[in-house]
Design an enzyme around this catalytic site. Sequence first.
Site, PDB file in Angstrom:
ATOM      1  N   CYS A  28       0.838  -1.194   0.000  1.00 39.12           N
ATOM      2  CA  CYS A  28       0.000   0.000   0.000  1.00 39.12           C
ATOM      3  C   CYS A  28       0.878   1.250   0.000  1.00 39.12           C
ATOM      4  CB  CYS A  28      -0.923   0.007   1.211  1.00 39.12           C
ATOM      5  SG  CYS A  28      -0.016   0.098   2.785  1.00 39.12           S
ATOM      6  N   CYS A  31       3.369   1.611   2.780  1.00 42.32           N
ATOM      7  CA  CYS A  31       4.621   0.868   2.563  1.00 42.32           C
ATOM      8  C   CYS A  31       5.615   1.721   1.786  1.00 42.32           C
ATOM      9  CB  CYS A  31       4.341  -0.424   1.801  1.00 42.32           C
ATOM     10  SG  CYS A  31       3.238  -1.582   2.636  1.00 42.32           S
ATOM     11  N   ASP A 431      10.886  25.303 -33.421  1.00 36.42           N
ATOM     12  CA  ASP A 431      12.039  25.649 -34.236  1.00 36.42           C
ATOM     13  C   ASP A 431      11.659  25.315 -35.677  1.00 36.42           C
ATOM     14  OD1 ASP A 431      14.809  26.179 -34.937  1.00 36.42           O
ATOM     15  OD2 ASP A 431      14.969  24.007 -35.192  1.00 36.42           O
ATOM     16  N   ASP A 635      18.946  24.492 -29.750  1.00 39.82           N
ATOM     17  CA  ASP A 635      17.604  24.500 -29.146  1.00 39.82           C
ATOM     18  C   ASP A 635      17.630  24.063 -27.694  1.00 39.82           C
ATOM     19  OD1 ASP A 635      16.335  25.226 -31.570  1.00 39.82           O
ATOM     20  OD2 ASP A 635      16.410  23.144 -32.251  1.00 39.82           O
TER      21      ASP A 635
END
Length: 744
Positions: A28, A31, A431, A635
Amino acid sequence: MATNSILQESNSFPAAGTSQLAITGMNCASCIGRVEKTLRQVPGVYSAQVNLATELATVHYDPGLGTEADLVAAVARAGYRARPQAPPFSSRSRFHALSQASRPSMQVLAAVLLTLPLVLPMLSSLVGRHWMLNGWLQLLLATPVQFWLGARFYRGGWSALKAGTGNMDLLVALGTSAAYGLSVYLLLFGGARGPELYFETSAAVMTLILVGKWLESRARYQALRSLQSLRPDRARVRRDGGDQEMALEQVEVGDLVVIRPGERVPVDGVVREGSSHVDESLLTGESLPVGKDVGDEITGGAVNQDGLLLVETRSVGNETTLARIIRLVEHAQAVKPPIQRTVDRISAVFVPVVLVVALLTLLGWALVEGDWQQALLNAVAVLVIACPCALGLATPAAIMVGTGTAARHGILVRDAEALERARHVTIVAFDKTGTLTEGRPRLVALQPMDISATQALALAAALQRGSEHPLAAAVLAAANEQGLAETHATEVRAIPGQGLTGHIDGSGLALGNDRMLQSLGLAPGALQREADALMAAGNTISWLARVDEEPRLLAMLAFGDTVRVSSRAAVQSLQVAGVRTVLISGDNPASARAIADRLGIDEVHAQVLPGDKAAIISRLKWDGRVAMVGDGINDAPALATADVGIAMGSGTDVAMHTAGITLMRADPRLVAAAIAISGRSSRKIHENLFWAFIYNVTGIPLAAMGLLNPVFAGAAMALSSISVVLNALLLKRWRPDDFLLEEQ
């Protein structure tokens, strides 16, 4: 091949100081918090993230202060088991382990067989038939379920108590022990056929949870299978003049692999004999088969369609394209989005609150009604319905399926945060070269002044030789087509945002854009009208000039780049979705505007220096969430500045290492698809969290009021975990072509 560029290892993958641990025993969200807290307390650990769906912990640490063995020991102290993920074939071996876990175990079958006789009387009472097993027989059936098959819950609960926390195991162990203990008490003091017993409650809850965990494992196996199944187990290798079949692990670089029609390609390599078409759709999302001839590269995981191929192996095992893609997807699944971190903080206090509510339920019913037996059953129902399994699975299950589905359609998401942020994008900046265009410009016009066209081309080629710029490739290609002799320039120097300079035979030369021409104090003169016409058609202009004592213009060069056939559809798909489109280019304003008008782009920024792209992205962020799409080294700063960086798979490694999302095929329409799968995955996360919380928010009060039988509480708890996983699996039906506009 386009996918190869993804394929360089980046800092996204585990390296020195980073370990991946396979964790077993977690149930769960509590945990997760306990394992993460324990790992972070190990000396030298910088961060630790645990994923319940993939059962992996990713730990960043200083090897000088701690070791992998320290991490494993820490997990053991927390009550769980851990083992390092060995790099070679780790994904494959973990996939096989999950495959085994998805099969019904003997323990699950035993639990069902032992519990079924206990619950049949309860089920028969719903149709008016009343009968009851002998109490001692009930004890005989329930005891192995409680203490043998349910031992994992006692171990997990005890470990949680020792660590000073609570988890699902503790809730289940307390709740079922209370029901079992009450039944033993009633049996001893009430007789075998005395008061009603509750052995079926404890056994049914244990069994339902075990079955639920098995179904969860099966669902996780289904989610991972689509990518893992692309990797064959065996290969046919030509050695010593014969073909022999062997395990894929035995294939070595340089081996010749025989691939028959209909077989899946087992390795990355180069075709040495034969020709065929291969289906790469499950790797790149490209629907049409790709032709392969001698000398072409081929990617493992593709399907050979119609010809016999002999492929020289270049990469095997953990170094293949497919293996790297799988690791990238797993990395994305291991990183938590912000919403999951919020859920984890809630889960950390959830179990203690539930224990308090259960205690208040017990005392309240006992003191008000005076019925300790019913009070205990109601408290058991509270403990069982409150197990926070679904909370722990809600987000990672959706991330796991969403990123896997995206990868199958050519969209690689580097981390879950990128997936979550992409859905909020309102502006996409492109671009131009290599993104909206093919990135392979060609020389379309050359107009000399005072020298011949051949001389001008030879000088330009000499300056460009050795450059990797796309325009340089176009000049060199034109020079080679004309068979011009190679000439080399000296003292070549690049001037960012302008062009380059150099010397040939003692003369100084410059080749660059309008900005360089202006810096030299030169004007196009008679070439201006022709240059304007070429730029209006979307071409890029460069100027060749002599820069000696008296600078003078020598020639104008015009370059044309083919716009991708899917670019207009990509822009329209974004605009239909309400996203504003922007073009950022270092090209001249006329060329940039021509491309923008042709594609229908909303806004244009032209003649942008590489270092200024990031500044424009920063300004755009004032208007909304921005995604930057690019493919080049220049870029990278803009990709990092944007809320979401999207790199084209045909671009540079630097761009892809910077971006949060990589498009495996050069189709800008996938930008809209990436935003769409982000929105769909996020919607699944919120749906899952809603269902996970609604079970608890409605179930706990009903249980506390005595309106929920513990058996039905256990069924509802198991159903909550299964439902969030199954809801996440619905993402597998997503297809980008369902909403993208067609190429025009």
